[in-house]
Design a protein around this motif. Structure first.
Motif, PDB file in Angstrom:
ATOM      1  N   LYS A 107      -5.284  -2.078  -3.344  1.00 47.48           N
ATOM      2  CA  LYS A 107      -6.259  -1.457  -4.239  1.00 47.48           C
ATOM      3  C   LYS A 107      -7.319  -0.702  -3.445  1.00 47.48           C
ATOM      4  O   LYS A 107      -7.712   0.422  -3.808  1.00 47.48           O
ATOM      5  N   ARG A 108      -7.756  -1.286  -2.336  1.00 47.31           N
ATOM      6  CA  ARG A 108      -8.747  -0.609  -1.492  1.00 47.31           C
ATOM      7  C   ARG A 108      -8.177   0.669  -0.896  1.00 47.31           C
ATOM      8  O   ARG A 108      -8.867   1.692  -0.798  1.00 47.31           O
ATOM      9  N   ARG A 112      -5.934   2.557  -2.241  1.00 44.02           N
ATOM     10  CA  ARG A 112      -5.851   3.544  -3.321  1.00 44.02           C
ATOM     11  C   ARG A 112      -7.214   4.154  -3.631  1.00 44.02           C
ATOM     12  O   ARG A 112      -7.318   5.346  -3.927  1.00 44.02           O
ATOM     13  N   THR A 113      -8.247   3.330  -3.614  1.00 39.11           N
ATOM     14  CA  THR A 113      -9.565   3.794  -4.040  1.00 39.11           C
ATOM     15  C   THR A 113     -10.385   4.412  -2.905  1.00 39.11           C
ATOM     16  O   THR A 113     -11.255   5.233  -3.156  1.00 39.11           O
ATOM     17  N   GLN A 114     -10.085   4.025  -1.651  1.00 36.72           N
ATOM     18  CA  GLN A 114     -10.915   4.472  -0.537  1.00 36.72           C
ATOM     19  C   GLN A 114     -10.258   5.537   0.333  1.00 36.72           C
ATOM     20  O   GLN A 114     -10.890   6.036   1.265  1.00 36.72           O
ATOM     21  N   THR A 115      -9.007   5.877   0.058  1.00 32.43           N
ATOM     22  CA  THR A 115      -8.347   6.961   0.789  1.00 32.43           C
ATOM     23  C   THR A 115      -7.743   7.936  -0.215  1.00 32.43           C
ATOM     24  O   THR A 115      -7.670   7.661  -1.408  1.00 32.43           O
ATOM     25  N   SER A 116      -7.269   9.058   0.289  1.00 32.76           N
ATOM     26  CA  SER A 116      -6.675  10.080  -0.579  1.00 32.76           C
ATOM     27  C   SER A 116      -5.160   9.973  -0.636  1.00 32.76           C
ATOM     28  O   SER A 116      -4.480  10.901  -1.068  1.00 32.76           O
ATOM     29  N   SER A 149       0.808  -1.224   0.000  1.00 30.52           N
ATOM     30  CA  SER A 149       0.000   0.000   0.000  1.00 30.52           C
ATOM     31  C   SER A 149       0.839   1.271   0.000  1.00 30.52           C
ATOM     32  O   SER A 149       0.288   2.375  -0.009  1.00 30.52           O
ATOM     33  N   GLU A 164      -3.571  10.792  -4.012  1.00 28.68           N
ATOM     34  CA  GLU A 164      -3.773  12.088  -4.662  1.00 28.68           C
ATOM     35  C   GLU A 164      -2.452  12.852  -4.707  1.00 28.68           C
ATOM     36  O   GLU A 164      -1.634  12.773  -3.792  1.00 28.68           O
TER      37      GLU A 164
END
Length: 445
Positions: free
Chosen positions: A148-149, A151-155, A103, A158
Motif C-alpha cells: 500500500k505504501r 502504491r501511495t508513495q511512488t508513481s 508490490s 500511474e
C-alpha cells in the motif's frame, strides 16, 4: 521455525512447466492441509497464478527438501526436474521476496496491481483452511502494508499496465482500428474484466463473453454492452470473432485446433488474433500452426512488458527502498518475538529459585529461627544461585578467548568500566562476582 518461500515463476520456467504446478481452486484446501501434515511445516499458504506458484511456510531448517518432494509428488513431477526451475528464499530474503511480489516488483509487468489481490486471496484461502498462524499472518499483513505504501508513495501505479493491457495493446499490431472488430472473451474473472475495459477504452464495442456460468458471463457483458454466452456456444460465435482472449481456470483446453480451423474456413481466412493468458492453457498450442492465426501466450507478451518496465524503473527504485525498510522492520519484530520465549524461560527459572528460597525461609521462621539471619541467608543464597550459571559461563568464555560474552554481561547489567557497582564494587565490577566464585570453591573443598 523459520520463514521459507519456495516457488516457480515466469523467469525460472516456461509456461509448460508452470501449468504443471498450478493449483486449481478446488484442490487448494486439501493441498494446504497436506503440507502441514508433513510435520516439518507449521504454517503454509499457496499463491498460484498464471505467472507463478509459490509456497510460503513457517518451517524448520529441514523443511525445504520435504516441501520440494511434496510439490513434485502432488503434481506428479520428478523432484529433480522441479528443483531445476525452483527458487528458495529463507528468512529476510523470503520476507523481501514476498513484499516485492505484493508490490508488483516481481511481476512480468512491473508494478501491476492484480498480484496484490491474488496474494490476499491466497492468504484468505489459507486462513479458511486453518493453515496460517502468528508468523505468516504477521508477514502477510506487513507485506500488504508495504504494498500500500508503494502504491501511495511512488508513481509505480500511474498509467497501470497489466498482462491484460499488454494483450490488448498487442492486438493493435494486427488491427489498427479496433472499433471495426469483434472480440470474444473467454472467462469472466478479474483479468477478463480488465481486458474488456481496455478494449472498450480503445474503441471496440462488439464484445461477447463466454463463461461456464452463463449468469456471470451475462453480468460482465452487460457492463460492457455486449452479450454473454456459455462455453458450449463458442463454436457458433467463433467465426465472427477477430480477437479472442482467454483466461479461465479450466484444467483442459477450451479451444482446439479443429474448431479454430473450421472457424477460419467460414471467415474465408480473415486473420484471427488470439491471446491465451491462462495457466494451464485454454487454447491448444497446435492452433499456432494454422495460417491466419496469431496466437500468443503470456510468455509472448515480453516486448510490451519490457517497455513498461523501462518506464517504471525510477519508481521501482523508490519502491525497493520502502521494501528494505519494511524488511528491516519485520525482521526486528521477528527477532524480538524470538527473544520472548527465552526471556520467559529465564524469568521462570529465576522465579523457581526465588520460590524455593522463600519456602526455606518460611519454614525456618516457623521453626523459630532468627528473622534477620534468615533474611540475610536467603539473600545470599538467591544471589549465589542466580549468578552461579552466568559466572561459570563468562569465566569459561573469557578463557576461550570469547571476550564478547563478558562485554555482553557489562551491557546487560550496565557495568560501565571505572564505575563502582554496588557494595564493595571495583572499577572492573568484579567484586560482586568474586565472592560467589570463592564460595563455590569452598563448597567443593
Amino acid at each position: 521455525m523459520a520463514v521459507l518461500v519456495l516457488g516457480i515463476n515466469h523467469r525460472t520456467a516456461p509456461v509448460e512447466m508452470r501449468e504443471c504446478v498450478a493449483f486449481a481452486p478446488e484442490t487448494l484446501p486439501s493441498a494446504l492441509r497436506q503440507v502441514v501434515d508433513t510435520k516439518r511445516v507449521s504454517e503454509v499458504a499457496i499463491l498460484s497464478t498464471c505467472n507463478r506458484t509459490e509456497v510460503y511456510c513457517a518451517t524448520d531448517l529441514d523443511g525445504e527438501r520435504q516441501l520440494l518432494d511434496w510439490l513434485g509428488g502432488f503434481h506428479s513431477i520428478d523432484a529433480l526436474e522441479l528443483a531445476g526451475c525452483c527458487y528458495v528464499y529463507w528468512q529476510d530474503e523470503a520476507v523481501r521476496h514476498m513484499m516485492r511480489v505484493a508490490s508488483g516488483l516481481d511481476s512480468m509487468v512491473l508494478g501491476e496491481p492484480q498480484i496484490l489481490g491474488q496474494l490476499k486471496d491466497a492468504y484468505a484461502s489459507a486462513r479458511e483452511a486453518g493453515t496460517v498462524g502468528r508468523e505468516l499472518t504477521r508477514l502477510f499483513e506487513q507485506s500488504f502494508s508495504i504494498a500500500k505504501r508503494v502504491r501511495t508513495q511512488t508513481s509505480i501505479g500511474e498509467n497501470p499496465v497489466s498482462v491484460a493491457y499488454a494483450a490488448v495493446a498487442m492486438s493493435r499490431h494486427i488491427f489498427s482500428d479496433l472499433s471495426e472488430n469483434r472480440a470474444l472473451l473467454i472467462g469472466a474473472g478479474k483479468t477478463i474484466r480488465l481486458v474488456a475495459q481496455h478494449l472498450r477504452e480503445l474503441g471496440l464495442i462488439d464484445i461477447t463473453v463466454a463463461n461456464r456460468t452463463l449468469e456471470r458471463a451475462e453480468e460482465l457483458a452487460a457492463e460492457m454492452g455486449g452479450q454473454g454466452i456459455r462455453l458450449s456456444d463458442i463454436p457458433e460465435v467463433l467465426p465472427n470473432a477477430d480477437i479472442i482472449i482467454s483466461s479461465t481456470g479450466s484444467p483442459l483446453p477450451i479451444l482446439g485446433k479443429g474448431s479454430v480451423e473450421r472457424a477460419l474456413k467460414q471467415r474465408k481466412h480473415r486473420p484471427m488474433f488470439m491471446v491465451d493468458i491462462a495457466v494451464p492453457r485454454d487454447i491448444e498450442p497446435e492452433v499456432r500452426e494454422l495460417s491466419d492465426v496469431y496466437l500468443y501466450t503470456v510468455d509472448d507478451l515480453r516486448e510490451v512488458i519490457e517497455e513498461n518496465i523501462r518506464s517504471r524503473e525510477g519508481a521501482a527504485r523508490e519502491a525497493e527502498n520502502l521494501i528494505e525498510s519494511g524488511v528491516s522492520e519485520f525482521m526486528y519484530q521477528l527477532r524480538a518475538l524470538d527473544a520472548v520465549a527465552t526471556l520467559k524461560q529465564f524469568r521462570g527459572q529465576a522465579e523457581r529459585v526465588r520460590d524455593d528460597e522463600v519456602d526455606k525461609a518460611v519454614r525456618a521462621l516457623q521453626a523459630g529461627a532468627d528473622a534477620e539471619t534468615i533474611v540475610r541467608s536467603m539473600a545470599r543464597a538467591l544471589t549465589n544461585k542466580l549468578l552461579h550459571g552466568p559466572t561459570v559461563q563468562v569465566r569459561k568464555a573469557t578463557a576461550e578467548g570469547r571476550a564478547d560474552v563478558a562485554e555482553w554481561l557489562r551491557e546487560l547489567y550496565d557495568l560501565s568500566p571505572g564505575r563502582p557497582n554496588g557494595k564493595g564494587g571495583n572499577a572492573d565490577g568484579n567484586a560482586a562476582v568474586e565472592p560467589i566464585f570463592v564460595a563455590e570453591q569452598r563448597q567443593k573443598v
